[in-house]
Design a protein around this motif. Sequence first.
Motif, short mmCIF file in Angstrom:
data_model
loop_
_atom_site.label_atom_id
_atom_site.label_comp_id
_atom_site.label_asym_id
_atom_site.label_seq_id
_atom_site.Cartn_x
_atom_site.Cartn_y
_atom_site.Cartn_z
N VAL A 29 28.39 139.29 -34.72
CA VAL A 29 27.00 139.11 -35.07
C VAL A 29 26.21 139.03 -33.87
N ALA A 30 26.62 138.62 -32.65
CA ALA A 30 25.84 138.24 -31.51
C ALA A 30 25.63 139.82 -30.85
N THR A 31 26.71 140.63 -31.05
CA THR A 31 26.53 141.85 -30.53
C THR A 31 25.44 142.84 -31.28
N SER A 32 25.76 142.53 -32.67
CA SER A 32 24.44 143.23 -33.43
C SER A 32 23.03 142.77 -32.91
N VAL A 33 22.89 141.54 -32.92
CA VAL A 33 21.31 141.05 -32.66
C VAL A 33 21.05 141.41 -31.31
N LEU A 34 21.97 141.58 -30.33
CA LEU A 34 21.60 141.83 -28.95
C LEU A 34 21.19 143.48 -28.90
N ALA A 35 22.04 144.16 -29.65
CA ALA A 35 21.85 145.70 -29.87
C ALA A 35 20.50 145.99 -30.38
N VAL A 36 20.04 145.28 -31.40
CA VAL A 36 18.79 145.44 -32.25
C VAL A 36 17.47 145.12 -31.26
#
Length: 246
Positions: A29-36
């Motif tokens: 979740v953290a990785t996806s939020v940072l990517a977006v």
Amino acid sequence: MRPLLRIGSGRRPWRRLVRWTALTVAALVATSVLAVLALRFVPPLTSAFMVARWVEARAGGERGFSLDYRWRPLEDISPQLPIAVVAAEDQKFPSHRGFDLDAIRSALDAADEGGRLRGASTISQQVAKNLFLWSGRSFVRKGLEAYFTVLIEALWPKRRIVEVYVNVAEFGDGIYGAEAAARHYFGKPASALDARQAALLAAVLPNPRRYRADPPSPFVAQRAAWIARQVRQLGGPDYLGFDVQR
């Protein structure tokens, strides 16, 4: 003498599994939020759909295949194109929060009456799918699409969503984005597209590997004329609610 069994010792592996599962989910979740969040400011180097098409071409031995993707900021793209794709694909784009609930209900009603389940994807959903996911209709993919759509709508302004969409959308086989499409079909930069050419590009979006913007088939020409009428009825680029040329 038998060793004494410790109460609850059999639960420890399960607790570790639950803990590691929770940590893994949190990390994803953290990785996806940072990517977006990063892509709000940084142009994407590529997209999941571009990578998939490139792999498909290599695996299929398509030696003549080439991928053309040229990022351009929205101010370097004719304002006729963003409003054309909104008129063609998602007329409620300025007001919805990622999902057109009326379109979804209409699609489900049509399916219940025996019709084919048609798509009801918004531009925000298409950005999520093109950037991060794969084609198909599985529940897993649709769930991830909804998740990334929520993130995009929460972290990006509408202007950025349109900017990314017109840059990563496929306008022909291996042709991604407004600049590559304008050069390929009309021999001009995306900034010089007129209203008719923008409508023709928007008209091929339902199936860009089948349709061509130039020369257009009768279907594409007819659809482009419909899109042009919709653009006029919506009020042109001002309908989007932001300055495309800022």
